[in-house]
Design a protein around this motif. Sequence first.
Motif, short mmCIF file in Angstrom:
data_model
loop_
_atom_site.label_atom_id
_atom_site.label_comp_id
_atom_site.label_asym_id
_atom_site.label_seq_id
_atom_site.Cartn_x
_atom_site.Cartn_y
_atom_site.Cartn_z
N ARG A 1 22.94 -31.39 6.66
CA ARG A 1 22.99 -32.83 6.94
C ARG A 1 23.91 -33.57 5.99
NH1 ARG A 1 16.70 -33.00 6.21
NH2 ARG A 1 17.51 -31.68 4.55
N ALA A 2 24.32 -32.93 4.91
CA ALA A 2 25.16 -33.60 3.91
C ALA A 2 26.23 -32.63 3.43
CB ALA A 2 24.31 -34.08 2.74
N LEU A 3 27.18 -32.35 4.30
CA LEU A 3 28.22 -31.37 3.95
C LEU A 3 29.26 -32.02 3.05
CD1 LEU A 3 28.54 -29.80 7.50
CD2 LEU A 3 27.69 -28.64 5.45
N PRO A 4 29.77 -31.27 2.07
CA PRO A 4 30.79 -31.82 1.17
C PRO A 4 32.08 -32.15 1.93
CG PRO A 4 29.95 -29.70 0.38
CD PRO A 4 29.45 -29.88 1.77
N ALA A 5 32.80 -33.15 1.43
CA ALA A 5 34.11 -33.48 2.01
C ALA A 5 35.12 -32.40 1.63
CB ALA A 5 34.57 -34.84 1.50
N GLY A 6 36.26 -32.45 2.25
CA GLY A 6 37.30 -31.46 1.96
C GLY A 6 36.84 -30.08 2.37
N CYS A 7 37.08 -29.09 1.53
CA CYS A 7 36.57 -27.75 1.81
C CYS A 7 35.08 -27.74 1.53
CB CYS A 7 37.28 -26.72 0.94
SG CYS A 7 36.55 -25.08 1.12
N ARG A 8 34.30 -27.29 2.50
CA ARG A 8 32.84 -27.35 2.34
C ARG A 8 32.32 -26.44 1.23
NH1 ARG A 8 31.33 -27.83 8.82
NH2 ARG A 8 32.49 -29.77 9.04
N PHE A 9 33.16 -25.51 0.80
CA PHE A 9 32.76 -24.58 -0.26
C PHE A 9 33.18 -25.08 -1.65
CE2 PHE A 9 33.33 -20.31 -2.47
CZ PHE A 9 31.98 -20.06 -2.59
N HIS A 10 33.94 -26.19 -1.72
CA HIS A 10 34.57 -26.52 -3.00
C HIS A 10 33.61 -26.73 -4.17
CE1 HIS A 10 34.23 -31.01 -2.36
NE2 HIS A 10 34.13 -30.96 -3.66
N PRO A 11 32.39 -27.30 -3.95
CA PRO A 11 31.53 -27.48 -5.13
C PRO A 11 31.10 -26.16 -5.79
CG PRO A 11 30.76 -28.83 -3.29
CD PRO A 11 31.78 -27.87 -2.74
N ARG A 12 31.22 -25.06 -5.07
CA ARG A 12 30.77 -23.77 -5.61
C ARG A 12 31.93 -22.83 -5.90
NH1 ARG A 12 26.38 -21.28 -1.73
NH2 ARG A 12 25.67 -20.28 -3.65
N CYS A 13 33.15 -23.31 -5.67
CA CYS A 13 34.28 -22.38 -5.65
C CYS A 13 35.03 -22.32 -6.98
CB CYS A 13 35.26 -22.79 -4.55
SG CYS A 13 36.65 -21.65 -4.39
N GLY A 14 35.23 -21.13 -7.48
CA GLY A 14 35.96 -20.94 -8.72
C GLY A 14 37.47 -21.14 -8.56
N TRP A 15 37.94 -21.13 -7.34
CA TRP A 15 39.38 -21.29 -7.09
C TRP A 15 39.77 -22.73 -6.79
CZ3 TRP A 15 42.92 -17.18 -6.97
CH2 TRP A 15 42.36 -15.90 -7.04
N ALA A 16 38.78 -23.62 -6.70
CA ALA A 16 39.04 -24.96 -6.18
C ALA A 16 40.05 -25.74 -7.03
CB ALA A 16 37.73 -25.73 -6.08
N GLU A 17 40.91 -26.50 -6.36
CA GLU A 17 41.80 -27.45 -7.02
C GLU A 17 41.57 -28.81 -6.38
OE1 GLU A 17 45.79 -26.10 -7.33
OE2 GLU A 17 45.18 -24.15 -8.14
N SER A 18 42.24 -29.84 -6.87
CA SER A 18 41.92 -31.18 -6.37
C SER A 18 42.17 -31.31 -4.87
CB SER A 18 42.68 -32.25 -7.16
OG SER A 18 44.05 -31.94 -7.14
N LEU A 19 43.17 -30.62 -4.37
CA LEU A 19 43.44 -30.60 -2.93
C LEU A 19 42.18 -30.25 -2.12
CD1 LEU A 19 45.53 -30.36 -0.50
CD2 LEU A 19 45.75 -27.94 -1.14
N CYS A 20 41.37 -29.32 -2.65
CA CYS A 20 40.20 -28.82 -1.93
C CYS A 20 39.13 -29.89 -1.75
CB CYS A 20 39.60 -27.63 -2.67
SG CYS A 20 40.81 -26.34 -3.02
N GLU A 21 39.12 -30.88 -2.68
CA GLU A 21 38.08 -31.91 -2.60
C GLU A 21 38.35 -32.91 -1.49
OE1 GLU A 21 37.77 -33.58 -6.57
OE2 GLU A 21 37.85 -31.54 -7.38
N THR A 22 39.60 -32.98 -1.05
CA THR A 22 39.96 -34.00 -0.07
C THR A 22 40.40 -33.42 1.28
OG1 THR A 22 42.16 -33.98 -1.04
CG2 THR A 22 40.65 -35.73 -1.76
#
Lengths: 335, 309
Positions: free
Chosen positions: B258-279
Amino acid sequence: MLQVRSARKTFESRGIVGLGRGESIQAVRDVSFDLAEGETMALVGESGCGKTTLARMVVGLETPTSGSITFEGRDLSTLRPAQVRQVRRRIQMVFQDPYASLNPYHTVERIVSEPWRAFPDAVAKADRPARIREILRLVGLDDRFAERFPHQLSGGQRQRVGIARALAVEPRLIVCDEPVASLDVSVQAQIVNLLRDLQDRLGVAYLFITHDLRLVSHIADRVGVMYLGKLVESGATEDIYDRATHPYTQALLGNVPLTHPWREDRPQFVLGGEVPSPADPPSGCGFRTRCWRADQRCADEEPALVDRLGHPSACHYASFDLEHGATTTLPKERT
Amino acid sequence: MPAVDGVSMTVNRGERVAVLGESGSGKSATALALMGLLPGSADVSGSILLDGEELVGRGEAGMRSVRGERLALVFQDPLSALNPVYTVGRQISEMFSRRRGLPEREARRRAVELMERVRIPHAAARIDDYPHQFSGGMRQRVVIAMALALSPSLLIADEPTTALDVTVQAQILALLRQLSDEEDMALILISHDLGVVASVAQRVYVMYGGQIVEHGATQPVYDRNAHPYTAGLMASLPDQYSRRERLVAVPGSPPDPRALPAGCRFHPRCGWAESLCETTPPELLPVDDGHRRSRCHFSDRVLQAGSPR
Ligand SMILES: Nc1ncnc2c1ncn2[C@@H]1O[C@H](COP(=O)(O)OP(=O)(O)O)[C@@H](O)[C@H]1O
Ligand SMILES: Nc1ncnc2c1ncn2[C@@H]1O[C@H](COP(=O)(O)OP(=O)(O)O)[C@@H](O)[C@H]1O
Ligand code: SF4
Ligand code: SF4
Ligand SMILES: [Mg+2]
Ligand SMILES: [Mg+2]
């Protein structure tokens, strides 16, 4: 630290809603094992084999029908109630279902301080708020969680609260009954790692109960395999994984679905049949209705759990060899 | 918020495909969508092809004609699929008498045959037993027998062994493999268990947060992960060969649908995430040799880095 000697638990049931005759369910049959300070022993087996009943006897939620349980040199069945309480404090339990075992109307703070109601001397009143936050941090929850309710937490966070509650009275032994069975794989790993960290820091011993053999090698020093209420094989983790001699242990290991089957040269193992009713266990060896080595002797004579090929195994024909056990097709059902 | 979105799947005759993911990732919703059983309010976008034929958006009437005949479903809990007050024989033979118009005797004979085919011991003697007289594993066989009755070309099994013990699980998985070979029946296996999927499926769809995040033939997806979530699952899986090694956990927990993250849905848990992934939500794009797809801005880097297992 913990000695379990010939522990047995029989439940008398009255049958389904008065219908049928009553039966005795032999949930745990003559189980003996030792657990040392700071050690982890895993108990493995399929559902109904008596793991939870054994766990409940160790923490005192169930009284053995016969046999004894000794903790730090004192036989729990001969102690007076006041003494039992002191011993109990040192043995705590973490339950399988973090949803069912936490009161939904209590805050995390209240849940964690619950054991102090039974043991008010454990921590002085004035020190309690600080102590709760310390324990929560120990299990990886920051201060904000103290005010929350269980429904505001994820499954993994709830299990952390369950562990925090167990730690509140500084136990020396924690009995963990399938602590990660209801969690997602990625979260299971967090909890298993947490339990290991806590052991390194606090020196607490675990009796770790699971049906998942894959988990065991990451946490246990020793393993006991249960079938139909009995321990059928026990030993150091390496003995069980690399040198199992009991056909049931071999079947359990061979039945774990492989993550990379294409890298293995052994075929997937399929064991036929199902666990017999604990109300009417077979004569002789309990595993004989599913065992590919079984012969007449197995029906006539119960195999004792004694040292065979380097560690205890309850099989007349203990052997490292899988023989006809490994098969890719469905074996014929035995009757 | 759609329950599952952008889920496109194909399955060919006789093929075994798996949907892999943690709880709440949308696996069951996908199965229900396949069967046309999702309530009207739920939203499924995408496309599900069976032998080249579109299943999404057929509507209730269109689905009714395929269900049972072409598609059958087996759930995790066999009790929910069985009526406790009727014998299993009656429940199986009704598939033949009601749907095929076979006379009672013939329907009963076919029911025994089916029970034998799913390896229920002493089938003829057990046909008049009630569901509660069977063990969990045997009940699941009864449900599979009912699903097979009308010879569907696709069987969807939603966590069919999750409630069963490991030795019984191995029996049911072997049965599903054998049946799909013998009957040339396609199978979509839904599971959270990497090992179960590997032992059954030739291709796998990995789901996270209601989307497919990685897809391809099982072996390359497992051996060379292209998505950080697949790699995280692999790393966190306990295995019997590592001795007292620390597990590599994925931090956090699966998102609340019911509350999926914006951007890539995996980004809050992802070790590879960069700022692009949040949006910016990544798309499911071809990777590697083009036979595989991954929903990650940095699939190529993840592939290059090698898999944890
Ligand atoms: N309170 C009880 N009354 C009657 N039978 C019980 C009770 N608790 C457990 N049993 C039975 O004892 C056996 C062992 O159960 P349990 O210890 O829960 O096994 P496990 O935890 O290994 O699944 C099962 O057959 C179960 O039905
Ligand atoms: N914890 C939850 N809270 C609310 N809705 C949920 C929850 N879990 C699942 N759902 C509903 O189901 C959908 C997908 O979940 P589901 O298909 O059941 O996942 P899975 O079968 O992979 O566990 C969600 O989009 C949501 O509608
Ligand atoms: S004693 Fe006999 S039946 Fe029991 S495990 Fe050994 S060979 Fe099998
Ligand atoms: S898009 Fe970004 S956050 Fe998502 S999986 Fe790839 S690297 Fe991780
Ligand atoms: Mg239990
Ligand atoms: Mg589901």
